[in-house]
Design a protein around this motif. Structure first.
Motif, PDB file in Angstrom:
ATOM      1  N   THR A  81       0.828  -1.207   0.000  1.00 36.10           N
ATOM      2  CA  THR A  81       0.000   0.000   0.000  1.00 36.10           C
ATOM      3  C   THR A  81       0.865   1.262   0.000  1.00 36.10           C
ATOM      4  OG1 THR A  81      -0.179  -0.201   2.422  1.00 36.10           O
ATOM      5  CG2 THR A  81      -2.004  -1.065   1.104  1.00 36.10           C
ATOM      6  N   LYS A  82       2.112   1.125   0.458  1.00 36.24           N
ATOM      7  CA  LYS A  82       3.029   2.272   0.439  1.00 36.24           C
ATOM      8  C   LYS A  82       3.390   2.702  -0.986  1.00 36.24           C
ATOM      9  CE  LYS A  82       5.433   0.701   4.656  1.00 36.24           C
ATOM     10  NZ  LYS A  82       6.774   0.330   5.206  1.00 36.24           N
ATOM     11  N   LEU A  83       3.130   1.832  -1.960  1.00 35.42           N
ATOM     12  CA  LEU A  83       3.565   2.074  -3.341  1.00 35.42           C
ATOM     13  C   LEU A  83       2.485   2.713  -4.199  1.00 35.42           C
ATOM     14  CD1 LEU A  83       5.261  -1.414  -3.874  1.00 35.42           C
ATOM     15  CD2 LEU A  83       6.388   0.722  -3.185  1.00 35.42           C
ATOM     16  N   ALA A  84       1.347   3.058  -3.612  1.00 32.48           N
ATOM     17  CA  ALA A  84       0.187   3.513  -4.386  1.00 32.48           C
ATOM     18  C   ALA A  84       0.530   4.640  -5.350  1.00 32.48           C
ATOM     19  CB  ALA A  84      -0.933   3.948  -3.443  1.00 32.48           C
ATOM     20  N   ARG A  85       1.309   5.615  -4.910  1.00 34.66           N
ATOM     21  CA  ARG A  85       1.553   6.803  -5.740  1.00 34.66           C
ATOM     22  C   ARG A  85       2.228   6.472  -7.065  1.00 34.66           C
ATOM     23  NH1 ARG A  85       6.887   9.684  -2.974  1.00 34.66           N
ATOM     24  NH2 ARG A  85       6.982   8.193  -1.262  1.00 34.66           N
ATOM     25  N   PHE A  86       3.041   5.420  -7.079  1.00 35.69           N
ATOM     26  CA  PHE A  86       3.761   5.086  -8.307  1.00 35.69           C
ATOM     27  C   PHE A  86       2.825   4.501  -9.363  1.00 35.69           C
ATOM     28  CE2 PHE A  86       6.847   4.508  -4.761  1.00 35.69           C
ATOM     29  CZ  PHE A  86       7.612   5.632  -5.027  1.00 35.69           C
ATOM     30  N   PHE A  87       1.750   3.858  -8.926  1.00 36.52           N
ATOM     31  CA  PHE A  87       0.762   3.341  -9.865  1.00 36.52           C
ATOM     32  C   PHE A  87      -0.244   4.423 -10.267  1.00 36.52           C
ATOM     33  CE2 PHE A  87       2.301  -0.344  -7.496  1.00 36.52           C
ATOM     34  CZ  PHE A  87       2.682  -1.173  -8.535  1.00 36.52           C
ATOM     35  N   VAL A  88      -0.574   5.296  -9.327  1.00 41.11           N
ATOM     36  CA  VAL A  88      -1.487   6.402  -9.633  1.00 41.11           C
ATOM     37  C   VAL A  88      -0.918   7.266 -10.752  1.00 41.11           C
ATOM     38  CG1 VAL A  88      -2.460   8.549  -8.722  1.00 41.11           C
ATOM     39  CG2 VAL A  88      -2.545   6.467  -7.346  1.00 41.11           C
ATOM     40  N   ASP A  89       0.396   7.453 -10.764  1.00 41.58           N
ATOM     41  CA  ASP A  89       1.041   8.335 -11.741  1.00 41.58           C
ATOM     42  C   ASP A  89       1.135   7.740 -13.149  1.00 41.58           C
ATOM     43  OD1 ASP A  89       1.401  10.316  -9.880  1.00 41.58           O
ATOM     44  OD2 ASP A  89       3.482   9.810  -9.422  1.00 41.58           O
ATOM     45  N   LEU A  90       0.838   6.452 -13.309  1.00 39.30           N
ATOM     46  CA  LEU A  90       0.989   5.807 -14.617  1.00 39.30           C
ATOM     47  C   LEU A  90      -0.105   6.263 -15.586  1.00 39.30           C
ATOM     48  CD1 LEU A  90       1.790   2.140 -13.508  1.00 39.30           C
ATOM     49  CD2 LEU A  90       3.391   3.816 -14.465  1.00 39.30           C
ATOM     50  N   PRO A  91       0.194   6.264 -16.900  1.00 37.43           N
ATOM     51  CA  PRO A  91      -0.844   6.580 -17.891  1.00 37.43           C
ATOM     52  C   PRO A  91      -1.926   5.504 -17.891  1.00 37.43           C
ATOM     53  CG  PRO A  91       1.155   5.811 -18.975  1.00 37.43           C
ATOM     54  CD  PRO A  91       1.503   5.988 -17.532  1.00 37.43           C
ATOM     55  N   LYS A  92      -3.112   5.879 -18.362  1.00 37.70           N
ATOM     56  CA  LYS A  92      -4.265   4.978 -18.349  1.00 37.70           C
ATOM     57  C   LYS A  92      -4.789   4.748 -19.763  1.00 37.70           C
ATOM     58  CE  LYS A  92      -4.308   5.434 -13.788  1.00 37.70           C
ATOM     59  NZ  LYS A  92      -3.258   6.438 -13.571  1.00 37.70           N
ATOM     60  N   GLU A  93      -5.470   3.604 -19.941  1.00 39.41           N
ATOM     61  CA  GLU A  93      -6.171   3.319 -21.191  1.00 39.41           C
ATOM     62  C   GLU A  93      -7.603   2.914 -20.868  1.00 39.41           C
ATOM     63  OE1 GLU A  93      -4.307   0.589 -23.840  1.00 39.41           O
ATOM     64  OE2 GLU A  93      -2.364   1.629 -23.800  1.00 39.41           O
ATOM     65  N   THR A 136       7.940  -7.295  -9.148  1.00 42.23           N
ATOM     66  CA  THR A 136       7.404  -7.588 -10.478  1.00 42.23           C
ATOM     67  C   THR A 136       6.471  -6.485 -10.941  1.00 42.23           C
ATOM     68  OG1 THR A 136       7.557  -9.958 -10.037  1.00 42.23           O
ATOM     69  CG2 THR A 136       6.126  -9.280 -11.842  1.00 42.23           C
ATOM     70  N   ALA A 137       5.613  -6.025 -10.049  1.00 48.25           N
ATOM     71  CA  ALA A 137       4.648  -4.979 -10.408  1.00 48.25           C
ATOM     72  C   ALA A 137       5.337  -3.675 -10.782  1.00 48.25           C
ATOM     73  CB  ALA A 137       3.691  -4.749  -9.247  1.00 48.25           C
ATOM     74  N   LEU A 138       6.528  -3.433 -10.219  1.00 49.14           N
ATOM     75  CA  LEU A 138       7.243  -2.176 -10.473  1.00 49.14           C
ATOM     76  C   LEU A 138       8.294  -2.314 -11.578  1.00 49.14           C
ATOM     77  CD1 LEU A 138       7.826  -0.847  -6.833  1.00 49.14           C
ATOM     78  CD2 LEU A 138       6.139  -0.047  -8.501  1.00 49.14           C
ATOM     79  N   GLN A 139       8.149  -3.290 -12.438  1.00 45.36           N
ATOM     80  CA  GLN A 139       9.151  -3.491 -13.484  1.00 45.36           C
ATOM     81  C   GLN A 139       9.209  -2.368 -14.504  1.00 45.36           C
ATOM     82  OE1 GLN A 139       8.640  -7.464 -15.101  1.00 45.36           O
ATOM     83  NE2 GLN A 139      10.144  -8.293 -13.684  1.00 45.36           N
ATOM     84  N   PHE A 140       8.219  -1.472 -14.485  1.00 42.75           N
ATOM     85  CA  PHE A 140       8.296  -0.301 -15.361  1.00 42.75           C
ATOM     86  C   PHE A 140       9.367   0.680 -14.891  1.00 42.75           C
ATOM     87  CE2 PHE A 140       5.001   0.443 -12.162  1.00 42.75           C
ATOM     88  CZ  PHE A 140       5.360   1.668 -11.640  1.00 42.75           C
ATOM     89  N   MET A 141       9.869   0.498 -13.672  1.00 44.58           N
ATOM     90  CA  MET A 141      10.959   1.328 -13.159  1.00 44.58           C
ATOM     91  C   MET A 141      12.300   0.688 -13.485  1.00 44.58           C
ATOM     92  SD  MET A 141       9.918   2.238  -9.248  1.00 44.58           S
ATOM     93  CE  MET A 141       8.451   3.169  -8.817  1.00 44.58           C
ATOM     94  N   PRO A 149      12.300   7.524 -10.268  1.00 38.63           N
ATOM     95  CA  PRO A 149      12.252   6.475  -9.237  1.00 38.63           C
ATOM     96  C   PRO A 149      12.861   5.166  -9.729  1.00 38.63           C
ATOM     97  CG  PRO A 149      10.171   7.645  -9.329  1.00 38.63           C
ATOM     98  CD  PRO A 149      10.983   8.125 -10.496  1.00 38.63           C
ATOM     99  N   VAL A 150      13.528   4.471  -8.822  1.00 37.96           N
ATOM    100  CA  VAL A 150      14.205   3.223  -9.152  1.00 37.96           C
ATOM    101  C   VAL A 150      13.910   2.206  -8.050  1.00 37.96           C
ATOM    102  CG1 VAL A 150      16.315   4.078  -8.064  1.00 37.96           C
ATOM    103  CG2 VAL A 150      16.456   2.175  -9.657  1.00 37.96           C
ATOM    104  N   ARG A 151      13.680   0.966  -8.440  1.00 33.25           N
ATOM    105  CA  ARG A 151      13.408  -0.080  -7.444  1.00 33.25           C
ATOM    106  C   ARG A 151      14.719  -0.755  -7.050  1.00 33.25           C
ATOM    107  NH1 ARG A 151      12.910  -4.931 -10.662  1.00 33.25           N
ATOM    108  NH2 ARG A 151      13.001  -4.302 -12.837  1.00 33.25           N
ATOM    109  N   LEU A 152      14.915  -0.914  -5.764  1.00 35.89           N
ATOM    110  CA  LEU A 152      16.091  -1.599  -5.246  1.00 35.89           C
ATOM    111  C   LEU A 152      15.653  -2.984  -4.761  1.00 35.89           C
ATOM    112  CD1 LEU A 152      17.890   1.184  -3.150  1.00 35.89           C
ATOM    113  CD2 LEU A 152      17.929   0.759  -5.607  1.00 35.89           C
ATOM    114  N   THR A 153      16.284  -4.010  -5.279  1.00 38.26           N
ATOM    115  CA  THR A 153      15.890  -5.375  -4.946  1.00 38.26           C
ATOM    116  C   THR A 153      17.074  -6.168  -4.403  1.00 38.26           C
ATOM    117  OG1 THR A 153      16.343  -6.099  -7.212  1.00 38.26           O
ATOM    118  CG2 THR A 153      14.084  -5.428  -6.708  1.00 38.26           C
TER     119      THR A 153
END
Length: 303
Positions: free
Chosen positions: A65-77, A244-249, A275-279
């Motif tokens: 739930t902490k990651l919500a903003r990164f998905f909100v900012d994505l373009p939509k179809e 996996t969900a943040l692979q657009f970063m 933004p970059v994901r650290l794994t």
């Protein structure tokens, strides 16, 4: 040496839910939360769909739930149906409808569509959650008030006409746009541009960034899968892990020694200006972003 352990069954991630017509986004979140208790208490979503709309709702579970903003900012179809010759005070089929007595043609629609491509301004609808004078517009609308609403800039990448039925004055189209675009307002504006009036009669969100409706499960399918779990099985049906969900970063794979530093908010030199994901071993540790000063990455979100 720093360690990063995983649970037997991951409880943090995102669910791709095909929201049914008639439910609010909050209704969907409440049903998911109820199904996952007591193992999971935090559930949210990344972008509201109106009750009459269907399609892709990104539901965030647990620490994701902490990651919500990164998905909100994505373009939509979206895929939608617009009916010409009828106006609605809400811009969609849920409002009070008024026939204009006018019709349009495919040629007229094709002629005005380019006006609504690229960077455009939109008048925020009265049915939106935007606040004016400290109160959300939809609350004013429910009381019958009409006020001047703000204007905002959005980006419409494409409006693809799929079908136009002259008899019913119904246009089916596919729209790719930035976050915050009001598709119902596009319907209103298209109707005014051709001089016939229009409103939105159907809306389905088909994409959020690279996340697709085709990969989503219905709410009923999700709940059925939960019911079929055996005692002790904590697996969440359809859960997509955060990394996996943040692979657009862009991603950076950490060494074991760097994990504790990342979780403690240490800065890392260099890195992209986004933004970059650290794994670590494929698991998301944190999301970092460019520091305001210097060539470095700073902590944005820690999982």
């Amino acid at each position: 040496m720093a360690q990063f352990r995983t649970r037997k069954a991951p409880l943090d991630g995102i669910l791709l839910i095909d929201k049914p017509e008639g439910l609010t986004s909050h209704d969907v979140v409440a049903r998911v939360r109820r199904g996952l208790r007591p193992g999971v208490s935090k559930v949210g979503h990344a972008g509201t769909l109106d009750p009459f709309a269907t399609g892709l709702l990104v539901v965030l579970v647990g620490r994701a739930t902490k990651l919500a903003r990164f998905f909100v900012d994505l373009p939509k179809e979206y895929q939608c149906t617009v009916r010409f010759g009828v106006r609605s005070d809400s811009g969609d089929l849920t409002g009070t409808l008024e026939e204009t007595g006018k019709t349009t043609t495919l040629e007229a629609i094709e002629a005005v569509v380019p006006r609504f491509l690229g960077r455009i301004t939109q008048r925020v609808p009265m049915t939106s959650a935007v606040k004016v004078d400290g109160e959300r517009l939809y609350k004013k609308a429910h009381r019958g008030e009409v006020v001047e609403t703000p204007v905002k800039e959005v980006e419409v990448e494409s409006i693809e006409i799929l079908e136009f039925d002259a008899a019913s004055q119904a246009l089916r189209c596919r729209i790719a746009c930035s976050k915050g675009t009001y598709v119902r307002q596009l319907a209103i504006d298209l109707g005014e541009a051709v001089g016939a009036g229009a409103h939105l009669v159907q809306l389905a969100r088909t994409g959020v960034g690279d996340l697709r409706l085709d990969d989503a499960q219905t709410l009923a399918e999700f709940e059925d899968a939960l019911q079929r779990r055996t005692p002790g099985d904590e697996r969440i049906p359809g859960l997509v892990l955060p990394a996996t969900a943040l692979q657009f970063m862009p991603g950076i794979e950490l060494s074991a020694a760097q994990v504790a530093d990342a979780r403690n908010g240490a800065r890392f030199p260099g890195g992209p200006q986004e933004p970059v994901r650290l794994t670590f071993r494929g698991e998301l540790v944190a999301v970092y972003g460019p520091a305001e000063e210097g060539n470095a990455l700073r902590l944005l979100v820690k999982l």
